[in-house]
Write an enzyme that holds these catalytic residues in place. Structure first.
Site, mmCIF file in Angstrom:
data_model
loop_
_atom_site.group_PDB
_atom_site.id
_atom_site.type_symbol
_atom_site.label_atom_id
_atom_site.label_comp_id
_atom_site.label_asym_id
_atom_site.label_seq_id
_atom_site.Cartn_x
_atom_site.Cartn_y
_atom_site.Cartn_z
ATOM 1 N N SER A 35 -3.559 60.019 45.168
ATOM 2 C CA SER A 35 -3.211 59.623 46.535
ATOM 3 C C SER A 35 -2.390 60.696 47.266
ATOM 4 O O SER A 35 -2.584 60.882 48.474
ATOM 5 C CB SER A 35 -2.451 58.296 46.531
ATOM 6 O OG SER A 35 -3.337 57.266 46.179
ATOM 7 N N THR A 86 0.756 50.820 43.046
ATOM 8 C CA THR A 86 -0.389 50.710 42.152
ATOM 9 C C THR A 86 0.076 50.015 40.882
ATOM 10 O O THR A 86 1.222 49.550 40.792
ATOM 11 C CB THR A 86 -1.056 52.086 41.942
ATOM 12 O OG1 THR A 86 -2.240 51.906 41.179
ATOM 13 C CG2 THR A 86 -0.155 53.101 41.271
ATOM 14 N N LYS A 90 1.601 46.087 42.143
ATOM 15 C CA LYS A 90 0.933 45.320 43.212
ATOM 16 C C LYS A 90 1.240 43.833 43.111
ATOM 17 O O LYS A 90 1.420 43.155 44.114
ATOM 18 C CB LYS A 90 -0.593 45.464 43.096
ATOM 19 C CG LYS A 90 -1.158 46.792 43.512
ATOM 20 C CD LYS A 90 -2.675 46.690 43.448
ATOM 21 C CE LYS A 90 -3.325 48.021 43.587
ATOM 22 N NZ LYS A 90 -4.775 47.948 43.689
ATOM 23 N N ALA A 153 -12.278 38.844 36.931
ATOM 24 C CA ALA A 153 -11.436 37.774 37.477
ATOM 25 C C ALA A 153 -9.980 38.209 37.510
ATOM 26 O O ALA A 153 -9.077 37.380 37.555
ATOM 27 C CB ALA A 153 -11.604 36.504 36.645
ATOM 28 N N GLY A 273 -16.242 53.872 42.773
ATOM 29 C CA GLY A 273 -15.172 53.367 43.622
ATOM 30 C C GLY A 273 -14.364 54.412 44.388
ATOM 31 O O GLY A 273 -13.340 54.065 44.990
HETATM 32 P P1 NDP Z 1 -7.047 43.437 35.589
HETATM 33 O O1 NDP Z 1 -6.454 43.868 34.298
HETATM 34 O O2 NDP Z 1 -6.292 42.535 36.508
HETATM 35 O O3 NDP Z 1 -8.466 42.703 35.277
HETATM 36 C C1 NDP Z 1 -9.370 43.247 34.351
HETATM 37 C C2 NDP Z 1 -10.699 42.477 34.408
HETATM 38 O O4 NDP Z 1 -11.640 43.207 33.592
HETATM 39 C C3 NDP Z 1 -10.634 41.067 33.847
HETATM 40 O O5 NDP Z 1 -11.531 40.253 34.565
HETATM 41 C C4 NDP Z 1 -11.115 41.264 32.396
HETATM 42 O O6 NDP Z 1 -11.739 40.121 31.862
HETATM 43 C C5 NDP Z 1 -12.171 42.321 32.605
HETATM 44 N N1 NDP Z 1 -12.453 43.121 31.408
HETATM 45 C C6 NDP Z 1 -11.602 43.976 30.780
HETATM 46 N N2 NDP Z 1 -12.221 44.553 29.727
HETATM 47 C C7 NDP Z 1 -13.484 44.059 29.699
HETATM 48 C C8 NDP Z 1 -14.604 44.269 28.842
HETATM 49 N N3 NDP Z 1 -14.538 45.105 27.802
HETATM 50 N N4 NDP Z 1 -15.762 43.621 29.111
HETATM 51 C C9 NDP Z 1 -15.829 42.763 30.168
HETATM 52 N N5 NDP Z 1 -14.805 42.514 31.007
HETATM 53 C C10 NDP Z 1 -13.643 43.150 30.768
HETATM 54 O O7 NDP Z 1 -7.465 44.794 36.327
HETATM 55 P P2 NDP Z 1 -7.645 45.044 37.895
HETATM 56 O O8 NDP Z 1 -8.318 43.856 38.447
HETATM 57 O O9 NDP Z 1 -6.379 45.488 38.493
HETATM 58 O O10 NDP Z 1 -8.627 46.320 37.930
HETATM 59 C C11 NDP Z 1 -10.004 46.220 37.534
HETATM 60 C C12 NDP Z 1 -10.710 47.553 37.773
HETATM 61 O O11 NDP Z 1 -10.800 47.843 39.168
HETATM 62 C C13 NDP Z 1 -9.995 48.733 37.119
HETATM 63 O O12 NDP Z 1 -10.964 49.510 36.455
HETATM 64 C C14 NDP Z 1 -9.416 49.502 38.281
HETATM 65 O O13 NDP Z 1 -9.372 50.872 38.007
HETATM 66 C C15 NDP Z 1 -10.423 49.198 39.401
HETATM 67 N N6 NDP Z 1 -9.829 49.332 40.747
HETATM 68 C C16 NDP Z 1 -10.314 50.284 41.602
HETATM 69 C C17 NDP Z 1 -9.781 50.451 42.870
HETATM 70 C C18 NDP Z 1 -10.325 51.515 43.785
HETATM 71 O O14 NDP Z 1 -9.666 51.827 44.802
HETATM 72 N N7 NDP Z 1 -11.479 52.078 43.527
HETATM 73 C C19 NDP Z 1 -8.683 49.586 43.374
HETATM 74 C C20 NDP Z 1 -8.272 48.574 42.406
HETATM 75 C C21 NDP Z 1 -8.820 48.472 41.133
HETATM 76 P P3 NDP Z 1 -10.898 38.969 31.071
HETATM 77 O O15 NDP Z 1 -10.412 38.010 32.129
HETATM 78 O O16 NDP Z 1 -11.928 38.391 30.187
HETATM 79 O O17 NDP Z 1 -9.782 39.643 30.335
#
Ligand code: NDP
Length: 309
Positions: A35, A86, A90, A153, A273
């Site tokens: 950033s 970040t 957040k 989720a 992304g």
């Molecule tokens: P969280 O930790 O809040 O959520 C992670 C999610 O990924 C959960 O739904 C989890 O499922 C799922 N998950 C993790 N590992 C696996 C797996 N091996 N197989 C299937 N599902 C899996 O993370 P965030 O929501 O904060 O971030 C998610 C992604 O989004 C990250 O990769 C982040 O880098 C990206 N991101 C990108 C942005 C951008 O500007 N491009 C901005 C914000 C985020 P479960 O509920 O089953 O644990």
């Protein structure tokens, strides 16, 4: 290779002496953040037509989660104009008394952009705007009227789901590995969905993409962290996805996740992304500056920063 921008800590605020208008991103860890390159490139461009911005600079800080409340007070006392938050801040900042959350961010339960106010911070969330504009830029897809399968989720998925529903998507199916997390999210979203069909399912990677099978034209958005490592499993199998279709993966490092590789091999238009990162940053800088922001300069800077890694 890490960015040449220095990483500051809470202790550096005790001797902080930057004379201009300061902005910063706070995270833990923060060394991955590009950033500063993106925002400083925009500020340099803006300064060419408005000298006010020549004294603006964007820094990055590694702040431990337990230090966030004290840090927000110090950044405010030192006159910082705006902050980006970040992981993991957040969600933590959302519950702090120093942050007055906007109604839109309240629906998401997370803030990524803080604007200085007289007594504290106004907490915004620009991730949904970033996603919507990234999709338009890369896939020419509008969330309004779109049939969407959203994977995940967690925090990013929740922000994406709120944006999809608020922009009037045609339908939203959410897929998540853990049923309990999925059900919690579906329950939170139900009041916002109104008449928009909202369903959830646990993906069966070996089977059909979802049940019922989605209509052609469906947009798949990955908001899971599956794909950050090359050994991660596919969050969903795209092979039975009706065409045409589109796939957007919020992950941008690595630039091609297993999901994006599968989309490419199936000939499905796809994008990572990076454009979301750019557009959430564009909106943040608009909020801080009240000025028009040069998207191209920001995009060029992140592409250059990623190539240098
Ligand atoms: P969280 O930790 O809040 O959520 C992670 C999610 O990924 C959960 O739904 C989890 O499922 C799922 N998950 C993790 N590992 C696996 C797996 N091996 N197989 C299937 N599902 C899996 O993370 P965030 O929501 O904060 O971030 C998610 C992604 O989004 C990250 O990769 C982040 O880098 C990206 N991101 C990108 C942005 C951008 O500007 N491009 C901005 C914000 C985020 P479960 O509920 O089953 O644990």
């Amino acid at each position: 290779m890490t960015s040449p921008e220095p990483i500051y800590t809470l202790a550096d605020l005790d001797t902080w002496s930057f004379p201009g208008t300061a902005l910063a991103v706070l995270g833990h860890p923060i060394k991955h953040s590009i950033s500063p390159q993106m925002q400083n490139a925009a500020l340099a461009q803006m300064a060419l037509s408005d000298p006010r911005f020549a004294s603006w600079k964007y820094f990055r800080f590694d702040i431990a989660p337990e230090d966030l409340p004290a840090a927000l007070k110090k950044f405010h006392a030192l006159g910082f104009k705006g902050l980006n938050l970040t992981v993991p801040h957040k969600i933590i900042a959302f519950g702090l008394p120093e942050v007055a959350v906007t109604p839109a961010a309240a629906l998401i339960g997370a803030v990524n952009t803080l604007l200085r106010t007289e007594h504290g911070w106004a907490g915004h969330n620009t991730d949904g705007y970033g996603l919507a504009n990234g999709l338009k830029e890369n896939l020419h897809h509008d969330l309004h009227g779109a049939d969407i399968i959203l994977l995940g989720a967690g925090g990013a998925a929740r922000g994406a789901a709120v944006e999809c529903l608020q922009r009037g998507c045609a339908s939203l199916q959410i897929a998540n590995r853990s049923r309990a997390n999925l059900d919690t999210l579906l329950a939170q979203l139900a009041p916002l969905a109104g008449k928009i069909p909202l369903h959830g399912f646990t993906p069966n990677v070996a089977g059909s993409v979802s049940d019922p099978v989605p209509p052609s034209g469906t947009l798949v958005i990955n908001a899971t962290s599956a794909g950050l490592k090359p050994t991660d499993p596919l969050p969903i199998d795209l092979s039975s996805l009706p065409r045409p279709a589109g796939v957007y993966d919020m992950i941008y490092n690595p630039p091609e996740t297993p999901l994006l590789a599968q989309a490419r091999s199936l000939g499905i238009p796809s994008a990572n992304g990076l454009s979301m990162l750019v557009h959430q940053g564009v909106r943040a800088l608009e909020i801080w500056s009240g000025a028009s922001v040069p998207v191209d300069a920001m995009r060029d800077a992140v592409v250059k920063a990623m190539a240098a890694r």
